[in-house]
Design a protein around this motif. Sequence first.
Motif, short mmCIF file in Angstrom:
data_model
loop_
_atom_site.label_atom_id
_atom_site.label_comp_id
_atom_site.label_asym_id
_atom_site.label_seq_id
_atom_site.Cartn_x
_atom_site.Cartn_y
_atom_site.Cartn_z
N GLY A 53 18.98 50.85 -23.91
CA GLY A 53 17.64 51.10 -23.41
C GLY A 53 16.68 51.44 -24.53
O GLY A 53 15.53 50.96 -24.55
N ALA A 54 17.15 52.24 -25.48
CA ALA A 54 16.29 52.66 -26.59
C ALA A 54 15.91 51.48 -27.48
O ALA A 54 14.75 51.35 -27.89
N MET A 55 16.86 50.62 -27.79
CA MET A 55 16.58 49.50 -28.68
C MET A 55 15.62 48.51 -28.02
O MET A 55 14.70 47.99 -28.66
N VAL A 56 15.82 48.26 -26.74
CA VAL A 56 14.91 47.36 -26.03
C VAL A 56 13.50 47.96 -25.97
O VAL A 56 12.50 47.28 -26.20
N ALA A 57 13.43 49.27 -25.73
CA ALA A 57 12.13 49.94 -25.69
C ALA A 57 11.42 49.90 -27.04
O ALA A 57 10.18 49.85 -27.10
N LEU A 58 12.19 49.93 -28.12
CA LEU A 58 11.60 49.87 -29.46
C LEU A 58 11.11 48.47 -29.83
O LEU A 58 10.42 48.29 -30.82
N GLY A 59 11.52 47.49 -29.05
CA GLY A 59 11.09 46.13 -29.31
C GLY A 59 11.85 45.42 -30.40
O GLY A 59 11.31 44.54 -31.08
N VAL A 60 13.14 45.78 -30.57
CA VAL A 60 13.94 45.04 -31.56
C VAL A 60 14.09 43.61 -31.08
O VAL A 60 13.99 43.30 -29.89
N ILE B 260 23.04 43.18 -30.79
CA ILE B 260 24.38 42.58 -30.89
C ILE B 260 25.32 43.56 -30.21
O ILE B 260 25.44 44.71 -30.63
N THR B 261 25.97 43.13 -29.14
CA THR B 261 26.62 44.07 -28.23
C THR B 261 27.95 43.55 -27.70
O THR B 261 28.18 42.34 -27.62
N ASP B 262 28.81 44.49 -27.33
CA ASP B 262 30.05 44.17 -26.61
C ASP B 262 29.85 44.27 -25.11
O ASP B 262 30.78 43.98 -24.35
N ARG B 263 28.68 44.72 -24.68
CA ARG B 263 28.39 44.95 -23.26
C ARG B 263 27.29 44.00 -22.81
O ARG B 263 26.14 44.39 -22.63
N ILE B 264 27.65 42.75 -22.62
CA ILE B 264 26.66 41.72 -22.33
C ILE B 264 25.89 42.02 -21.05
O ILE B 264 24.66 41.98 -21.02
N GLY B 265 26.62 42.32 -19.98
CA GLY B 265 25.96 42.57 -18.70
C GLY B 265 25.00 43.74 -18.76
O GLY B 265 23.87 43.66 -18.24
N ASP B 266 25.41 44.84 -19.39
CA ASP B 266 24.54 46.00 -19.51
C ASP B 266 23.30 45.67 -20.34
O ASP B 266 22.19 46.13 -20.04
N ALA B 267 23.48 44.89 -21.39
CA ALA B 267 22.35 44.55 -22.25
C ALA B 267 21.36 43.63 -21.53
O ALA B 267 20.14 43.83 -21.62
N PRO C 141 24.67 52.64 -22.80
CA PRO C 141 23.45 52.40 -22.02
C PRO C 141 22.21 53.04 -22.64
O PRO C 141 21.13 52.43 -22.65
N ASP C 142 22.36 54.25 -23.17
CA ASP C 142 21.21 54.92 -23.80
C ASP C 142 20.71 54.14 -25.01
O ASP C 142 19.51 53.97 -25.20
N ASP C 143 21.65 53.68 -25.84
CA ASP C 143 21.26 52.93 -27.03
C ASP C 143 20.63 51.58 -26.65
O ASP C 143 19.65 51.14 -27.26
#
Length: 234
Positions: A206-213, A217-224, A202-204
């Motif tokens: 949130g951080a990646m979305v905040a950075l504007g990437v 690419i994730t194994d946690r679709i719902g969380d992302a 969850p921390d990563d």
Amino acid sequence: MTTLTSVFAHRGCTEGCTENTLDAFAEARRRGADGVELDVRLTADGALAVHHDAEIPGLGPIAALGVAELPAHVPLLADALTASEGMVVNVEIKNAPQDPGWDASEAVAALTAAAIDEAGWTDRVIVSSFQPTTLRAVQVADGRLALGALLGWATDPAPALADAAEAGFRAVHPFVTTVTADLVEQAHAAGLAVNVWTVNSPDDLGAMVALGVDAVITDRIGDAVAAVRRTSTG
């Protein structure tokens, strides 16, 4: 207007599904993924099998197997694209020198480009690889395809940005722990999208979305998906 981060399901949905299968890709779409990341390898008879590892347990290297010898759950690329309708597909080509059956001629690159064109997916695919030679071979085969340079977890990705931009690639795919605000800014300034792997905590997320990437690419679709929604409504 800021573009929202896209959510790519790593090898499809792996929560309750076997990775890199038609069911995994269909489930990823159902759970709200914008795209899927999948892996392709060349079979002994020139087909494109969707499978991460070089070998299938109990059967041997994919490079030594024909299509008829593949297990039922291992699809071909054309079928995987059909199952991913409505999403973007990141096709990672696997053809490393350390793999059994490594093909230095990069035939897999031309075959992948041809399969994507035949399926009508040229504008909906990103082709990625850790091997620059593979990406250049794809580029020669079909210059319309978007290419993404995969960057290793032990590598400082910053020096690779200029090389990727100069080569005409459209994206870099760094490992999550190497991504910084400076990297994202420099990549975007060079005209490169930043698609980050593999972003699960969850921390990563949130951080990646905040950075504007551009994509996680994730194994946690719902969380992302939830992380992206929080940022878009915050």
